[in-house]
Enzyme design. Sequence first.
Site, PDB file in Angstrom:
ATOM      1  CG  ASP A 243       7.966  -2.814  -8.737  1.00 23.25           C
ATOM      2  OD1 ASP A 243       8.495  -1.742  -8.387  1.00 23.25           O
ATOM      3  OD2 ASP A 243       7.110  -3.400  -8.049  1.00 23.25           O
ATOM      4  CG  HIS A 297       6.037  -0.133  -6.558  1.00 27.72           C
ATOM      5  ND1 HIS A 297       7.201  -0.690  -6.064  1.00 27.72           N
ATOM      6  CD2 HIS A 297       5.288   0.189  -5.478  1.00 27.72           C
ATOM      7  CE1 HIS A 297       7.140  -0.706  -4.739  1.00 27.72           C
ATOM      8  NE2 HIS A 297       6.002  -0.178  -4.362  1.00 27.72           N
ATOM      9  CD  GLU A 368       5.619  -0.009  -0.522  1.00 27.13           C
ATOM     10  OE1 GLU A 368       5.976  -0.363   0.608  1.00 27.13           O
ATOM     11  OE2 GLU A 368       6.170  -0.397  -1.574  1.00 27.13           O
TER      12      GLU A 368
END
Length: 581
Positions: A243, A297, A368
């Site tokens: 991440d 991420h 995201e």
Amino acid sequence: MMQPIWLLLLLIGLFHLSHQATNTWVWRCNQEVCVRQHSNKNSIQTNVFRSIEECRLVCGADGSIWPLPSVKFNKSSKLLDINPNEITFELVGSDPVKEILEENVKIFKKNILSECRGACGSDGEALNIKVIVNSTDVSLNWETDESYELKSNNLFWKINAATVFGARHGLESLSQLIAAYNAQDKIGLVTVANVHIVDKPFYKHRSLMIDTGRNFLTVETIKRQIDAMASSKLNILHWHITDSQSFPYVSVRVPNLSRFGSFSENQVYNPQDIKELRDYAKIRGIRILMEIDAPSHAGNGWQWGPHKALGNLSVCVNKQPWRYNCIQPPCGQLNPANIQVYNVLNALYKDIVEQFPESEFFHMGGDEVYFPCWNSTPEIVNYMKQQGKGQNKGDLLDLWGEFQENALAAYDSAVGNSDTKILLWSSELTNPEAIEKYLDKNRYIIETWVPSYDPLPQSLLEKGYKLVISTKNAWYLDHGFWGNTKYYTWRNVYENRLINHRNVIGGEVCMWGELVNGDAIDSRVWPRAAAAAERLWSNSYATTKQVEARMYRHRERLISRGIAAEALTPFWCYQNEGQCL
Ligand SMILES: *[C@@H]1O[C@H](CO)[C@@H](O)[C@H](O)[C@H]1NC(C)=O
Ligand SMILES: *[C@@H]1O[C@H](CO)[C@@H](O)[C@H](O)[C@H]1NC(C)=O
Ligand SMILES: *[C@@H]1O[C@H](CO)[C@@H](O)[C@H](O)[C@H]1NC(C)=O
Ligand SMILES: *[C@@H]1O[C@H](CO)[C@@H](O)[C@H](O)[C@H]1NC(C)=O
């Protein structure tokens, strides 16, 4: 001086206490419920069970197997004491099948001995277990036949399965038909004399997600999750390995990713670790689904580009104030304007493909993307200008779509074909209005992570996409520990039913790693993930009230097997079924 009479009474009292301590309670089965009562040392009690676990084996139609067999489960109420030292196996199958079976026999033996914490006595009968596997194929994928049939006739047991992985499930069920008793200072094992089970999973994709980007998990910790999954017949471990916080995956071709991205030299996964976990999982009927989340991420691990004359591979890395540049600190997103990013991804994917040569799937994350980060990066804004594009949402979505197309090409080039199914988290790119422009429904499977009331899964199904469903307001096991979210109990987890549609290939429980590491993960995940496992395996219509005693029993089983599963209820309620509803 104490009077002799008092001394005598004290001794009698102590004797009485010490004797009672070994076996205070016995159980009776009354209308499918195990009822606790005092054991009476001075008279022979008939029709009583010597432990709650022994009672649970036969009390009620559902017994103690978790998840509940889905096709047929018939059993007698007759029990047999067995000698764990005299269990013999006859394994019928070809070579690669036999090796996996032999490993599973070892696991089986370890599991049943754990029922009496390694202190099993050797009273009881000898057991003979025959396992017959038809197919020589040991590949494990969505098409694998996981069904099995299990039959016992007193001391003779037989498991029949099409594949070795079905046989493994059969052995798992059989281990759950064996429990410990504790009587007159003797501890031993007991099983059900006559059983007939026909069983197969409802969903072919039954997964648990772990996250080693936010907090590192050791190989041992991950193995424990695999053990608990196998005990609950989950079959896919989705590994969100990196991440923006860290990149612990050691890429042989791009070693700088973990060199710049791991928390320390020790907090990494070497190729040997990956192979060890892959093989450990496979023996237990579990596949590892690797995820390299991109383009968002991704930050730490990607900073070295300029020094290698590759330009900025990532942008906004660790940028402050983070709230203006990402959803969660530290910030970081891959740079879609830099062609070198795809070359690095290609090299990284080659490593993963080599480690998982049989894999029919790969997870590219894809959630995201935070547009203000790209929008505040001059080289990205210029790149878009050159294409005649602006900075509006539609143009940014196109850029994201372009990234995804290039990343897919990098993957296909790494594997040498275009057959791998790619999983992606639901995102703005997968919105029903946008998705068909960017994602081919024959290549992509969407993992939705919206609440149960959200219409997204239904809309995507109507468009013909295949889904893995991870219901946010039930199967996000981290919730209740941050923000304004609710903790989902095992009952919430159990009650979550997936949309019944042939393109829903299964579901997933997610354990995000922000607030959990190896010290706490067992209790955060277990036994709640097992509640999802029964939903995915049996998809039964039972209420949590009906399955409660069996769930509590499964929690104790996980504890015996070394999983630090959380308590679901006071132990009194475990011993007194149905009294705490
Ligand atoms: C299960 O066992 C019961 C009693 O032993 C028997 O009556 C019943 O027919 C069996 N059910 C099936 C489906 O075999
Ligand atoms: C195994 O093969 C035999 C013979 O082909 C067949 O009758 C049987 O149903 C098969 N069993 C399973 C579990 O697939
Ligand atoms: C790793 O990064 C360092 C520093 O930026 C660079 O000097 C080195 O060449 C890189 N190594 C590889 C294998 O790319
Ligand atoms: C790479 O990023 C650095 C730091 O943000 C910036 O100064 C530099 O101009 C960028 N390189 C390119 C080619 O845009």
